[in-house]
Design a protein around this motif. Sequence first.
Motif, PDB file in Angstrom:
ATOM      1  N   SER A 104       0.835  -1.209   0.000  1.00 54.45           N
ATOM      2  CA  SER A 104       0.000   0.000   0.000  1.00 54.45           C
ATOM      3  C   SER A 104       0.864   1.251   0.000  1.00 54.45           C
ATOM      4  O   SER A 104       0.546   2.243  -0.666  1.00 54.45           O
ATOM      5  CB  SER A 104      -0.919  -0.001   1.227  1.00 54.45           C
ATOM      6  OG  SER A 104      -1.835  -1.074   1.152  1.00 54.45           O
ATOM      7  N   PHE A 105       1.966   1.211   0.749  1.00 54.64           N
ATOM      8  CA  PHE A 105       2.869   2.359   0.765  1.00 54.64           C
ATOM      9  C   PHE A 105       3.664   2.449  -0.532  1.00 54.64           C
ATOM     10  O   PHE A 105       3.892   3.529  -1.080  1.00 54.64           O
ATOM     11  CB  PHE A 105       3.830   2.261   1.959  1.00 54.64           C
ATOM     12  CG  PHE A 105       3.239   2.807   3.224  1.00 54.64           C
ATOM     13  CD1 PHE A 105       3.087   4.182   3.412  1.00 54.64           C
ATOM     14  CD2 PHE A 105       2.817   1.966   4.231  1.00 54.64           C
ATOM     15  CE1 PHE A 105       2.528   4.697   4.575  1.00 54.64           C
ATOM     16  CE2 PHE A 105       2.254   2.461   5.396  1.00 54.64           C
ATOM     17  CZ  PHE A 105       2.111   3.830   5.574  1.00 54.64           C
ATOM     18  N   ARG A 106       4.116   1.298  -1.018  1.00 52.82           N
ATOM     19  CA  ARG A 106       4.975   1.313  -2.197  1.00 52.82           C
ATOM     20  C   ARG A 106       4.194   1.615  -3.468  1.00 52.82           C
ATOM     21  O   ARG A 106       4.690   2.291  -4.363  1.00 52.82           O
ATOM     22  CB  ARG A 106       5.683  -0.032  -2.330  1.00 52.82           C
ATOM     23  CG  ARG A 106       6.594  -0.092  -3.542  1.00 52.82           C
ATOM     24  CD  ARG A 106       7.599  -1.184  -3.431  1.00 52.82           C
ATOM     25  NE  ARG A 106       8.472  -1.192  -4.616  1.00 52.82           N
ATOM     26  CZ  ARG A 106       9.552  -1.910  -4.726  1.00 52.82           C
ATOM     27  NH1 ARG A 106       9.943  -2.666  -3.735  1.00 52.82           N
ATOM     28  NH2 ARG A 106      10.269  -1.880  -5.824  1.00 52.82           N
ATOM     29  N   PHE A 107       2.964   1.095  -3.545  1.00 53.96           N
ATOM     30  CA  PHE A 107       2.131   1.328  -4.735  1.00 53.96           C
ATOM     31  C   PHE A 107       0.865   2.055  -4.279  1.00 53.96           C
ATOM     32  O   PHE A 107       0.926   3.175  -3.833  1.00 53.96           O
ATOM     33  CB  PHE A 107       1.793   0.003  -5.425  1.00 53.96           C
ATOM     34  CG  PHE A 107       3.010  -0.754  -5.886  1.00 53.96           C
ATOM     35  CD1 PHE A 107       3.650  -0.400  -7.067  1.00 53.96           C
ATOM     36  CD2 PHE A 107       3.539  -1.793  -5.149  1.00 53.96           C
ATOM     37  CE1 PHE A 107       4.784  -1.081  -7.500  1.00 53.96           C
ATOM     38  CE2 PHE A 107       4.667  -2.487  -5.577  1.00 53.96           C
ATOM     39  CZ  PHE A 107       5.286  -2.129  -6.746  1.00 53.96           C
ATOM     40  N   VAL A 144       5.609  -8.006  -7.316  1.00 50.35           N
ATOM     41  CA  VAL A 144       6.194  -6.670  -7.187  1.00 50.35           C
ATOM     42  C   VAL A 144       6.991  -6.303  -8.443  1.00 50.35           C
ATOM     43  O   VAL A 144       6.977  -5.148  -8.896  1.00 50.35           O
ATOM     44  CB  VAL A 144       7.078  -6.602  -5.924  1.00 50.35           C
ATOM     45  CG1 VAL A 144       7.970  -5.360  -5.941  1.00 50.35           C
ATOM     46  CG2 VAL A 144       6.210  -6.590  -4.676  1.00 50.35           C
ATOM     47  N   ILE A 145       7.674  -7.285  -9.025  1.00 51.57           N
ATOM     48  CA  ILE A 145       8.435  -7.016 -10.255  1.00 51.57           C
ATOM     49  C   ILE A 145       7.496  -6.524 -11.363  1.00 51.57           C
ATOM     50  O   ILE A 145       7.777  -5.543 -12.060  1.00 51.57           O
ATOM     51  CB  ILE A 145       9.184  -8.293 -10.701  1.00 51.57           C
ATOM     52  CG1 ILE A 145      10.324  -8.592  -9.728  1.00 51.57           C
ATOM     53  CG2 ILE A 145       9.719  -8.132 -12.127  1.00 51.57           C
ATOM     54  CD1 ILE A 145      10.994  -9.922  -9.970  1.00 51.57           C
ATOM     55  N   ILE A 146       6.356  -7.208 -11.524  1.00 52.02           N
ATOM     56  CA  ILE A 146       5.391  -6.804 -12.554  1.00 52.02           C
ATOM     57  C   ILE A 146       4.774  -5.448 -12.206  1.00 52.02           C
ATOM     58  O   ILE A 146       4.639  -4.570 -13.073  1.00 52.02           O
ATOM     59  CB  ILE A 146       4.305  -7.878 -12.713  1.00 52.02           C
ATOM     60  CG1 ILE A 146       4.922  -9.181 -13.223  1.00 52.02           C
ATOM     61  CG2 ILE A 146       3.209  -7.406 -13.657  1.00 52.02           C
ATOM     62  CD1 ILE A 146       3.973 -10.344 -13.306  1.00 52.02           C
ATOM     63  N   SER A 200       0.945 -14.325 -10.446  1.00 58.25           N
ATOM     64  CA  SER A 200       1.521 -12.994 -10.652  1.00 58.25           C
ATOM     65  C   SER A 200       1.227 -12.494 -12.068  1.00 58.25           C
ATOM     66  O   SER A 200       0.930 -11.315 -12.279  1.00 58.25           O
ATOM     67  CB  SER A 200       3.037 -13.037 -10.426  1.00 58.25           C
ATOM     68  OG  SER A 200       3.317 -13.409  -9.107  1.00 58.25           O
ATOM     69  N   ILE A 201       1.298 -13.398 -13.019  1.00 62.35           N
ATOM     70  CA  ILE A 201       1.105 -13.017 -14.421  1.00 62.35           C
ATOM     71  C   ILE A 201      -0.378 -12.942 -14.778  1.00 62.35           C
ATOM     72  O   ILE A 201      -0.836 -11.962 -15.380  1.00 62.35           O
ATOM     73  CB  ILE A 201       1.817 -14.036 -15.340  1.00 62.35           C
ATOM     74  CG1 ILE A 201       3.324 -13.982 -15.091  1.00 62.35           C
ATOM     75  CG2 ILE A 201       1.500 -13.773 -16.807  1.00 62.35           C
ATOM     76  CD1 ILE A 201       4.089 -15.100 -15.777  1.00 62.35           C
ATOM     77  N   HIS A 259      10.955   3.448 -11.304  1.00 62.21           N
ATOM     78  CA  HIS A 259      11.526   2.883 -10.082  1.00 62.21           C
ATOM     79  C   HIS A 259      12.344   1.652 -10.426  1.00 62.21           C
ATOM     80  O   HIS A 259      11.998   0.897 -11.310  1.00 62.21           O
ATOM     81  CB  HIS A 259      10.366   2.505  -9.145  1.00 62.21           C
ATOM     82  CG  HIS A 259      10.798   2.262  -7.739  1.00 62.21           C
ATOM     83  ND1 HIS A 259      11.430   1.124  -7.345  1.00 62.21           N
ATOM     84  CD2 HIS A 259      10.671   3.045  -6.634  1.00 62.21           C
ATOM     85  CE1 HIS A 259      11.669   1.194  -6.048  1.00 62.21           C
ATOM     86  NE2 HIS A 259      11.221   2.347  -5.603  1.00 62.21           N
ATOM     87  N   GLU A 260      13.412   1.438  -9.707  1.00 58.85           N
ATOM     88  CA  GLU A 260      14.244   0.272  -9.962  1.00 58.85           C
ATOM     89  C   GLU A 260      13.496  -0.987  -9.601  1.00 58.85           C
ATOM     90  O   GLU A 260      12.744  -1.031  -8.636  1.00 58.85           O
ATOM     91  CB  GLU A 260      15.522   0.339  -9.125  1.00 58.85           C
ATOM     92  CG  GLU A 260      16.439   1.446  -9.570  1.00 58.85           C
ATOM     93  CD  GLU A 260      17.715   1.429  -8.748  1.00 58.85           C
ATOM     94  OE1 GLU A 260      17.833   0.573  -7.865  1.00 58.85           O
ATOM     95  OE2 GLU A 260      18.572   2.279  -9.016  1.00 58.85           O
ATOM     96  N   GLU A 261      13.714  -2.037 -10.402  1.00 65.92           N
ATOM     97  CA  GLU A 261      13.070  -3.314 -10.125  1.00 65.92           C
ATOM     98  C   GLU A 261      13.684  -3.944  -8.890  1.00 65.92           C
ATOM     99  O   GLU A 261      14.840  -3.758  -8.565  1.00 65.92           O
ATOM    100  CB  GLU A 261      13.245  -4.276 -11.310  1.00 65.92           C
ATOM    101  CG  GLU A 261      12.441  -3.840 -12.497  1.00 65.92           C
ATOM    102  CD  GLU A 261      12.515  -4.874 -13.594  1.00 65.92           C
ATOM    103  OE1 GLU A 261      13.332  -5.783 -13.486  1.00 65.92           O
ATOM    104  OE2 GLU A 261      11.769  -4.745 -14.569  1.00 65.92           O
ATOM    105  N   THR A 262      12.815  -4.688  -8.203  1.00 63.03           N
ATOM    106  CA  THR A 262      13.296  -5.391  -7.012  1.00 63.03           C
ATOM    107  C   THR A 262      13.937  -6.708  -7.414  1.00 63.03           C
ATOM    108  O   THR A 262      13.392  -7.413  -8.223  1.00 63.03           O
ATOM    109  CB  THR A 262      12.108  -5.676  -6.075  1.00 63.03           C
ATOM    110  OG1 THR A 262      11.519  -4.449  -5.719  1.00 63.03           O
ATOM    111  CG2 THR A 262      12.572  -6.411  -4.832  1.00 63.03           C
TER     112      THR A 262
END
Length: 320
Positions: free
Chosen positions: A159-162, A216-218, A289-290, A317-320
């Motif tokens: 929620s904070f990140r996205f 998170v990557i997607i 995820s996909i 943003h950089e990928e995790t």
Amino acid sequence: MKLNIIKQQRLWWTVSAIAVLISAIAMTISWFTFNAPLRPGLDFVGGTRLQLERDCSVAGNCDEPINSGQVRDILAAQDLANSSIQVIGEDKQTLSIRTKTLNVDERTQLRAALSEEIGTFDPETTQIETVGPTIGQELFTAGILALIVSFFGIIVYLSFRFQFDYALFAIIALFHDAFITAGIFSIFGLVFGVEVDSLFLVAILTIIGFSVNDTVIIYDRIRETIAENPKDSITDIVDNAVNQTLSRSINTTLTTLLPLIAIALFGGETLKFFALTLIIGFILGAYSSIFVGSTLLAWWRVRQGKERVAFADSQPHEET
């Protein structure tokens, strides 16, 4: 190859819905059979487990496989009729019995009765475990608490990140993975007598961690694409994000599965089902995820009329 996941989203949702429904049915049957959604192991219900292997160096001792019906008659004579019996091993020469908690004298008496009727057992391979019901209940409670805390932590973090809807659909995808994995093991418990123990809960927590990383990557790629092309529709953005991260998702999952497959094949009885749980969960994690988390996000944004308004002020943003 380019996937058009949005166009076929109803197909993916139908596949997932059928898998969830089958899992729910299996867990319901398990509940009526074992008083639990999965066949509980010794860790959770307490009791004594004995694993005895025939000594095949004794002439004529291993000519025939162990007869489970004969074992059940012996247990009934010992007032242990409700015990669980499994004959395992390629040659069916190993016996696994789970009973109520037995003291030393009762275990000695049972082993003597089995040796007299079934054959000589190899003392070097004999395994005996005893777990009290209190410890089993504490393990179960701690495991469920860990699952709840992990879900809550993931919601707060995403929620904070996205945004909250991203977190919500990520949690739905995680629940999808954990629930279907549990459903598959519920079927294993009903059909093959597979029990779940504390390692199963550890595997579920690991699956949640792996699956959310893939999601998170997607999501990161979706946010980057929105920032670069804010006028594109969310459906095109999600399609492109999934295809741009598809190779990474597949390669990461495959390289993770290879050692797990080796552990499942050669890791012995203790680790075999732990590795199998992870294999099933990791495959489901890549799938959800996909095909689940991403498509649900696009559907929700379109439904809310936000398909062109999302992260307008975001930066790549950089990928995790």
